[in-house]
Scaffold this motif. Structure first.
Motif, PDB file in Angstrom:
ATOM      1  N   VAL A  11       0.835  -1.199   0.000  1.00  0.00           N
ATOM      2  CA  VAL A  11       0.000   0.000   0.000  1.00  0.00           C
ATOM      3  C   VAL A  11       0.872   1.251   0.000  1.00  0.00           C
ATOM      4  O   VAL A  11       1.838   1.347   0.770  1.00  0.00           O
ATOM      5  CB  VAL A  11      -0.941   0.006   1.221  1.00  0.00           C
ATOM      6  CG1 VAL A  11      -1.765   1.290   1.260  1.00  0.00           C
ATOM      7  CG2 VAL A  11      -1.864  -1.205   1.178  1.00  0.00           C
ATOM      8  N   GLU A  13       0.815   5.119   0.840  1.00  0.00           N
ATOM      9  CA  GLU A  13       0.037   6.012   1.701  1.00  0.00           C
ATOM     10  C   GLU A  13       0.634   7.408   1.678  1.00  0.00           C
ATOM     11  O   GLU A  13       1.837   7.588   1.486  1.00  0.00           O
ATOM     12  CB  GLU A  13       0.030   5.484   3.139  1.00  0.00           C
ATOM     13  CG  GLU A  13      -0.577   4.102   3.280  1.00  0.00           C
ATOM     14  CD  GLU A  13      -0.388   3.539   4.666  1.00  0.00           C
ATOM     15  OE1 GLU A  13      -1.381   3.032   5.227  1.00  0.00           O
ATOM     16  OE2 GLU A  13       0.744   3.611   5.190  1.00  0.00           O
ATOM     17  N   LYS A  14      -0.211   8.380   1.919  1.00  0.00           N
ATOM     18  CA  LYS A  14       0.206   9.776   1.928  1.00  0.00           C
ATOM     19  C   LYS A  14      -0.373  10.449   3.171  1.00  0.00           C
ATOM     20  O   LYS A  14      -1.564  10.350   3.432  1.00  0.00           O
ATOM     21  CB  LYS A  14      -0.310  10.463   0.670  1.00  0.00           C
ATOM     22  CG  LYS A  14       0.032  11.927   0.516  1.00  0.00           C
ATOM     23  CD  LYS A  14      -0.550  12.417  -0.813  1.00  0.00           C
ATOM     24  CE  LYS A  14      -0.216  13.857  -1.074  1.00  0.00           C
ATOM     25  NZ  LYS A  14      -0.783  14.326  -2.360  1.00  0.00           N
ATOM     26  N   SER A  15       0.468  11.131   3.911  1.00  0.00           N
ATOM     27  CA  SER A  15      -0.012  11.847   5.092  1.00  0.00           C
ATOM     28  C   SER A  15       0.589  13.242   5.107  1.00  0.00           C
ATOM     29  O   SER A  15       1.760  13.430   4.796  1.00  0.00           O
ATOM     30  CB  SER A  15       0.363  11.099   6.372  1.00  0.00           C
ATOM     31  OG  SER A  15       1.765  10.961   6.481  1.00  0.00           O
ATOM     32  N   VAL A  23       5.039  10.498   1.665  1.00  0.00           N
ATOM     33  CA  VAL A  23       4.545   9.297   1.015  1.00  0.00           C
ATOM     34  C   VAL A  23       5.377   8.111   1.480  1.00  0.00           C
ATOM     35  O   VAL A  23       6.611   8.184   1.511  1.00  0.00           O
ATOM     36  CB  VAL A  23       4.608   9.418  -0.522  1.00  0.00           C
ATOM     37  CG1 VAL A  23       4.164   8.114  -1.185  1.00  0.00           C
ATOM     38  CG2 VAL A  23       3.738  10.575  -0.994  1.00  0.00           C
ATOM     39  N   SER A  25       5.433   3.550   1.457  1.00  0.00           N
ATOM     40  CA  SER A  25       4.858   2.294   0.975  1.00  0.00           C
ATOM     41  C   SER A  25       5.214   1.189   1.949  1.00  0.00           C
ATOM     42  O   SER A  25       6.323   1.167   2.494  1.00  0.00           O
ATOM     43  CB  SER A  25       5.390   1.955  -0.415  1.00  0.00           C
ATOM     44  OG  SER A  25       5.051   2.960  -1.347  1.00  0.00           O
ATOM     45  N   THR A  28       1.190  -4.630   4.129  1.00  0.00           N
ATOM     46  CA  THR A  28       0.231  -4.638   5.221  1.00  0.00           C
ATOM     47  C   THR A  28      -0.862  -5.662   4.936  1.00  0.00           C
ATOM     48  O   THR A  28      -0.955  -6.203   3.823  1.00  0.00           O
ATOM     49  CB  THR A  28      -0.391  -3.233   5.415  1.00  0.00           C
ATOM     50  OG1 THR A  28      -1.180  -3.223   6.603  1.00  0.00           O
ATOM     51  CG2 THR A  28      -1.251  -2.840   4.236  1.00  0.00           C
ATOM     52  N   TRP A  67      -5.537   8.056  -2.689  1.00  0.00           N
ATOM     53  CA  TRP A  67      -4.811   7.687  -1.477  1.00  0.00           C
ATOM     54  C   TRP A  67      -5.751   7.130  -0.411  1.00  0.00           C
ATOM     55  O   TRP A  67      -6.826   7.672  -0.242  1.00  0.00           O
ATOM     56  CB  TRP A  67      -4.088   8.918  -0.919  1.00  0.00           C
ATOM     57  CG  TRP A  67      -3.233   9.600  -1.928  1.00  0.00           C
ATOM     58  CD1 TRP A  67      -3.611  10.627  -2.749  1.00  0.00           C
ATOM     59  CD2 TRP A  67      -1.868   9.332  -2.238  1.00  0.00           C
ATOM     60  NE1 TRP A  67      -2.563  11.009  -3.541  1.00  0.00           N
ATOM     61  CE2 TRP A  67      -1.476  10.225  -3.249  1.00  0.00           C
ATOM     62  CE3 TRP A  67      -0.932   8.425  -1.743  1.00  0.00           C
ATOM     63  CZ2 TRP A  67      -0.191  10.244  -3.779  1.00  0.00           C
ATOM     64  CZ3 TRP A  67       0.342   8.431  -2.280  1.00  0.00           C
ATOM     65  CH2 TRP A  67       0.703   9.336  -3.280  1.00  0.00           C
ATOM     66  N   PRO A  68      -5.320   6.103   0.328  1.00  0.00           N
ATOM     67  CA  PRO A  68      -4.178   5.233   0.029  1.00  0.00           C
ATOM     68  C   PRO A  68      -4.511   4.309  -1.147  1.00  0.00           C
ATOM     69  O   PRO A  68      -5.696   4.142  -1.486  1.00  0.00           O
ATOM     70  CB  PRO A  68      -3.998   4.437   1.318  1.00  0.00           C
ATOM     71  CG  PRO A  68      -5.386   4.363   1.882  1.00  0.00           C
ATOM     72  CD  PRO A  68      -6.053   5.669   1.531  1.00  0.00           C
ATOM     73  N   HIS A 105      -7.118   0.157  -6.928  1.00  0.00           N
ATOM     74  CA  HIS A 105      -6.237  -0.776  -6.225  1.00  0.00           C
ATOM     75  C   HIS A 105      -5.620  -1.774  -7.202  1.00  0.00           C
ATOM     76  O   HIS A 105      -6.310  -2.359  -8.043  1.00  0.00           O
ATOM     77  CB  HIS A 105      -7.011  -1.538  -5.149  1.00  0.00           C
ATOM     78  CG  HIS A 105      -7.254  -0.740  -3.897  1.00  0.00           C
ATOM     79  ND1 HIS A 105      -6.405   0.252  -3.452  1.00  0.00           N
ATOM     80  CD2 HIS A 105      -8.262  -0.813  -2.974  1.00  0.00           C
ATOM     81  CE1 HIS A 105      -6.863   0.755  -2.317  1.00  0.00           C
ATOM     82  NE2 HIS A 105      -7.991   0.139  -2.011  1.00  0.00           N
TER      83      HIS A 105
END
Length: 338
Positions: A11, A13-15, A23, A25, A28, A67-68, A105
């Motif tokens: 996955v 992900e961006k926060s 970003v 990865s 998970t 995202w994600p 996805h």
């Protein structure tokens, strides 16, 4: 998968934080309910690592738009549920592009749910691992060969150049062109290291990457190529166009060097050069089926196996960085269940 309600995935992900967008990865475990809408659910056997996957997993901009997102622009596996009358449980299928790993996805997961519009049946002559080894890279290479053929090129037309030759697209493009009788010249920055490998694929000559990619030459240069398959873009593509014979065709399918094209109209209006853009993401179904039929018939499976490396799902994280660094060659297949 021991628990049918969960699956493993890579996955991206961006926060947001105080310094901007971060970003990352990771591998998970996700709930099945996290899958996006679609008419077909597929238990994925294999995916692969392409340049675009490297960009996404490494957090480079321009690929991931939701995202994600689960990464992976390829998926090969078996249908476990379908509300699409064209597909039934147990069908073995291939999916390349179609927004996978960009807005939907992707295939670096044990499960994927998609619409059935872009699925292609796994050809009888290919194993699931071989289809993943071909992947979007090989699919793009075949689309590029078809574009050269539509441009009227035959083995008698003259020499063909393949840039980015050691990458996934370039490697399979060389093998496909050579199998069809073309004289192929391979451009790479590692001629000493990979010369034997490229010749084993069918290349008859090597071209130093620096001679095409470091300095922008004149808009019209000495004619050398009847056609070319370019996955590099930028200065390299501009020089290739300037060296293409009158009436030749160049298939542009990548931007490893850059998305710019510092050229003029001169190759097109003074030499009648054709620039064919290759888009594997939105290729219509009829073209997808044509390309996969030709891959099944034209590509030497023993050669394909020789240029393939198989890794586990977690290994895709480091492989993504390796492909951007240019340290991978050939094709890297991901066994998502390993």
């Amino acid at each position: 998968m021991s628990d049918s309600s969960k699956f493993r995935a890579i996955v991206v992900e961006k926060s947001a934080d105080a310094t901007g967008d971060d970003v990352r990865s990771r591998l998970t475990t996700m709930d099945v309910d996290a899958l996006m809408p679609g008419s077909v659910t597929i238990a994925v056997d294999y995916s692969s690592i392409n340049f675009k996957d490297g960009l996404a997993i490494s957090g480079r901009p321009g690929v991931v738009r939701t995202w994600p997102l689960i990464a992976g622009i390829d998926a090969v596996g078996q249908i476990t549920a379908s509300s699409d009358p064209r597909w039934k449980t147990g069908d073995r299928v291939i999916l390349n592009g179609a927004g996978l790993g960009e807005t939907h996805h992707g295939g670096l997961a044990e499960l994927v749910r998609v619409d059935g519009d872009s699925l292609v049946p796994l050809p009888a002559g290919l194993s699931a691992q071989q289809a993943a080894a071909i992947g979007t890279a090989g699919f793009t290479a075949m689309l590029s060969v078809l574009a050269l053929e539509r441009g009227g090129l035959t083995p008698d037309s003259g020499d063909i150049l393949v840039s980015g030759a050691a990458g996934g697209v370039g490697s399979i493009a060389i093998a496909l062109l050579a199998a069809n009788g073309y004289r192929v010249h391979a451009s790479t920055g590692r001629t000493d290291e990979l010369g034997d490998y490229l010749r084993s694929l069918g290349a008859v000559g090597l071209v130093e990457r620096a001679s095409l990619g470091e300095t922008l030459g004149k808009p019209l240069q000495t004619e050398r190529w009847a056609g070319a398959i370019d996955s590099v873009g930028s200065v390299t593509l501009a020089n290739v166009l300037a060296q293409t014979n009158y009436g030749g065709t160049v298939a542009s399918c990548g931007l490893a060097q850059g998305s710019d094209l510092p050229t003029s109209v001169m190759p097109f209006i003074l030499r009648g050069v054709n620039l064919a853009g290759i888009n594997s993401v939105h290729a219509p179904l009829a073209l997808r089926e044509q390309a996969w039929a030709r891959l099944e018939s034209d590509l030497d499976r023993t050669l394909l196996d020789d240029l393939t490396t198989v890794i586990g799902l977690e290994g895709s994280l480091s492989a993504a960085h390796d492909i951007l660094a240019g340290s991978l060659h050939g094709r890297t297949v991901v066994d998502v269940n390993a």
